[in-house]
Write a protein that holds these residues in place. Structure first.
Motif, PDB file in Angstrom:
ATOM      1  N   GLU A  95      -0.522  14.471  -1.739  1.00  0.00           N
ATOM      2  CA  GLU A  95      -1.695  13.779  -1.780  1.00  0.00           C
ATOM      3  C   GLU A  95      -2.598  13.891  -0.547  1.00  0.00           C
ATOM      4  O   GLU A  95      -3.847  13.690  -0.835  1.00  0.00           O
ATOM      5  N   LYS A 106      -4.764  16.433  -1.700  1.00  0.00           N
ATOM      6  CA  LYS A 106      -5.691  16.134  -2.719  1.00  0.00           C
ATOM      7  C   LYS A 106      -7.026  15.293  -2.253  1.00  0.00           C
ATOM      8  O   LYS A 106      -8.082  15.191  -2.823  1.00  0.00           O
ATOM      9  N   ARG A 107      -6.665  14.710  -1.011  1.00  0.00           N
ATOM     10  CA  ARG A 107      -7.889  13.877  -0.762  1.00  0.00           C
ATOM     11  C   ARG A 107      -8.632  14.484   0.233  1.00  0.00           C
ATOM     12  O   ARG A 107      -9.313  14.058   0.764  1.00  0.00           O
ATOM     13  N   ASP A 124      -4.337  18.989 -10.383  1.00  0.00           N
ATOM     14  CA  ASP A 124      -4.053  17.694  -9.761  1.00  0.00           C
ATOM     15  C   ASP A 124      -3.413  16.812 -11.083  1.00  0.00           C
ATOM     16  O   ASP A 124      -4.035  16.848 -12.263  1.00  0.00           O
ATOM     17  N   THR A 125      -2.359  16.205 -10.889  1.00  0.00           N
ATOM     18  CA  THR A 125      -1.675  15.150 -11.926  1.00  0.00           C
ATOM     19  C   THR A 125      -1.923  13.861 -11.368  1.00  0.00           C
ATOM     20  O   THR A 125      -1.654  13.404 -10.387  1.00  0.00           O
ATOM     21  N   GLU A 126      -2.894  13.211 -11.925  1.00  0.00           N
ATOM     22  CA  GLU A 126      -3.429  11.865 -11.347  1.00  0.00           C
ATOM     23  C   GLU A 126      -2.463  10.924 -10.851  1.00  0.00           C
ATOM     24  O   GLU A 126      -1.151  11.013 -11.439  1.00  0.00           O
ATOM     25  N   ALA A 127      -2.492  10.423  -9.874  1.00  0.00           N
ATOM     26  CA  ALA A 127      -1.631   9.469  -8.984  1.00  0.00           C
ATOM     27  C   ALA A 127      -0.360   9.926  -8.882  1.00  0.00           C
ATOM     28  O   ALA A 127       0.912   9.431  -8.277  1.00  0.00           O
ATOM     29  N   GLU A 128       0.194  11.318  -9.218  1.00  0.00           N
ATOM     30  CA  GLU A 128       1.504  11.489  -9.068  1.00  0.00           C
ATOM     31  C   GLU A 128       1.850  12.661  -8.157  1.00  0.00           C
ATOM     32  O   GLU A 128       2.679  12.749  -7.579  1.00  0.00           O
ATOM     33  N   HIS A 131      -4.143   2.728 -10.730  1.00  0.00           N
ATOM     34  CA  HIS A 131      -4.317   4.171 -10.479  1.00  0.00           C
ATOM     35  C   HIS A 131      -4.210   5.216 -11.383  1.00  0.00           C
ATOM     36  O   HIS A 131      -4.470   6.269 -11.258  1.00  0.00           O
ATOM     37  N   TYR A 132      -3.715   4.777 -12.764  1.00  0.00           N
ATOM     38  CA  TYR A 132      -3.696   5.710 -13.753  1.00  0.00           C
ATOM     39  C   TYR A 132      -4.602   5.479 -14.803  1.00  0.00           C
ATOM     40  O   TYR A 132      -5.239   4.488 -15.012  1.00  0.00           O
ATOM     41  N   SER A 133      -5.068   6.646 -15.545  1.00  0.00           N
ATOM     42  CA  SER A 133      -6.140   6.587 -16.800  1.00  0.00           C
ATOM     43  C   SER A 133      -5.190   6.384 -18.049  1.00  0.00           C
ATOM     44  O   SER A 133      -5.796   6.159 -19.012  1.00  0.00           O
TER      45      SER A 133
END
Ligand SMILES: [Zn+2]
Length: 540
Positions: A185, A188-189, A324-328, A513-515
């Protein structure tokens, strides 16, 4: 019905070490006896073991598929033609689904764990596992960089347990995997990586994530404990982080993935700290590990540890994927070749062998190459020979980078040679026990009739490369070294109860957090989830 008559049986879970005896099968299970008219296989002079169990490999899901797309030249070089039984496919370090199932079966393996699936990718992983013939398969769900879980850990830690059980149900997963907790994480930031368990990157430290999730998994009583890929993979000096992680897990059961990649001393140039880690593992019975042996030749590194891939890519300057797997979680893929003259590669190879040779409990240090990261699963027979044949091993040790060998204890001519019983432990009985798969890895009455029969050959590599017979659920899938059946295997998933009110807690976190809509997230398609065997948790 089947009687395997007169083979030397290695069934460590039941204390059988090379005794000549019959193994009987009915309705897919091991039974005490079968009538005289049952099919009889004359196994005199042969070695009989439970089917192999791979506790840690990467065989299905979006990262595996992305790696396939990245390596078209491997497909061209290794084509599997369609036969009356087997569908066509391609091999290389990342085989197609069909080839994966066929080749594991031809190697005598009948159960494989896909070690890292983001929950959002569960459908893809399930679809590929459905497509992978013969083997039973389970997958571990990535939870070490999950933003809603981080929020719960910070604000409502008591609910982490229910959330984990919900995620396992929602995905059809078997166990919980942490990969570089917090560090992915942070990467990713755009903030690099964590360097210790106390770096407060994404608002929660790796130590806190490890403690909260290990405790939750322990309390849920999942059949397999938390499966940890430690922080700082591949970094010189990372053995300190590994020891710190082991101590943080204190008293809770945990499995450490590919320990070899986490056993480095030194600063700019790595050295071996395998002896310290082996000793810690030896003296802490609640901990287990797989080795993640490096084998020379082509490999493909694929990991949720995205920052590690970014570093590897600086070394290879070749093709790579970072996703990137969003939020995960994240994911990185870098094709890689391990070479004997290379100091680092030889050291990695040597550290893996040190871990094997210094381990005092084969039940808790089991075989893996972290396929295809350290090498393909097709290299297991060679690895077995390295462990069983001291002369062969010493020959190989002389071929590789000698500076690296001097940083290990291998030049002392460690005289240990694994016995067939120990090989049976590290390749089937041990992994099955660590996974909590009671019907696997053993040949006691009531166990699944997953059985591998080898010719007893002095060349152990040749022996383990080509089993004479492989039975899956009592059916002959390999005979005389050839595939006879390629029916699908089953999914192995976990059943862990949770308080349904956790859904009301999770839903607003998903909104943040998720789409993906909360309601659309759980896997519900029956064809993805059946046939399956659910292994129940035993809450503490
Ligand atoms: Zn792995």
């Amino acid at each position: 019905m089947l009687r395997i008559a007169g083979g030397r049986v290695y069934d460590p879970a039941n204390g059988v070490a090379g005794e000549v005896r019959d193994v009987c099968v009915q309705d897919g299970k091991i039974v005490a006896d079968v009538p005289g008219h049952a099919r009889r296989i004359d196994a005199r002079g042969m070695v009989v073991m439970p089917g192999g169990v791979d506790i840690h490999a990467h065989i299905a899901g979006p990262k595996v598929n992305a790696a396939r797309k990245l390596l078209p030249e491997e497909h061209r070089a290794d084509v599997l033609e369609r036969t009356a039984i087997a569908r066509s496919g391609s091999g290389g370090t990342v085989p197609s689904t069909f080839a994966t199932g066929h080749r594991y079966a031809l190697l005598g393996y009948t159960t494989v764990v896909e070690a890292a699936t983001p929950p959002l990718a569960a459908r893809h992983t399930l679809a590929e596992l459905r497509d992978t013939p013969v083997i039973d398969a389970a997958f571990l769900v990535l939870m070490g960089n999950n933003l809603p879980l981080f929020e719960l850990i910070r604000s409502d830690e008591g609910r982490v347990r229910d959330a984990i059980a919900w995620w396992l149900r929602a995905t059809g997963g078997y166990g919980v995997k942490l990969v570089n907790p917090g560090g992915v994480e942070m990467f990713k930031r755009g903030n690099g990586n964590v360097t210790s368990l106390d770096d407060d990157g994404p608002g929660v430290t790796p130590r806190r994530v490890i403690e909260a999730i290990a405790t939750a998994v322990h309390e849920l009583g999942l059949p397999h404990p938390v499966h940890v890929h430690c922080n700082n993979l591949g970094v010189p000096g990372n053995y300190r982080t590994t020891l710190d992680t082991m101590r943080t897990l204190d008293g809770r059961r945990a499995h450490l993935a590919h320990l070899q990649f986490h056993a480095y001393g030194g600063r700019s140039r790595p050295s071996s700290r395998a002896p310290e880690l082996a000793e810690h593992l030896n003296t802490h019975p609640e901990l287990s590990a797989d080795v993640g042996q490096v084998m020379f030749g082509p490999a493909t590194t694929m990991t949720a540890d995205a920052p590690v891939s970014a570093v590897l890519r600086e070394i290879t300057h070749g093709r790579w994927v970072n996703a990137d797997t969003e939020a995960e979680t994240g994911c990185g893929i870098v094709p890689f070749t391990y070479r004997e003259p290379n100091y680092v590669h030889a050291l990695q190879w040597g550290i893996g062998l040190e871990l094997f040779l210094l381990s005092r409990d084969p039940w808790r240090l089991v075989l893996s190459t972290d396929h295809p990261n350290g090498g393909s699963f097709l290299s297991y027979p060679r690895l077995i020979r390295l462990l069983m044949d001291r002369e062969f091993r010493n020959e190989q040790i002389r071929r590789v980078n000698q500076k690296a060998m001097r940083r290990t204890v291998l030049l002392d001519d460690l005289d240990r040679e694994y016995t067939l019983q120990e090989i049976a432990i590290i390749t089937r009985a041990g992994p099955a026990r660590l996974l909590g798969l009671r019907d696997k890895g053993q040949l006691g009455v009531g166990a699944d009739a997953d059985i591998t029969i080898y010719d007893d050959r002095a060349d152990r590599e040749a022996m383990f490369q080509a089993p004479r017979y492989v039975f899956k659920d009592g059916r002959a899938v390999v005979e005389d070294g050839e595939l006879r059946e390629a029916d699908p295997g089953r999914l192995l998933r976990v059943g862990a109860a949770y308080d349904p009110s956790i859904e009301a807690t999770l839903e607003p976190l998903f909104e943040d957090h998720y789409s993906v809509q909360f309601a659309s997230y759980p896997v519900s398609e029956p064809w993805l989830l059946e046939p399956a065997r659910t292994v129940p948790a035993e809450p503490r």
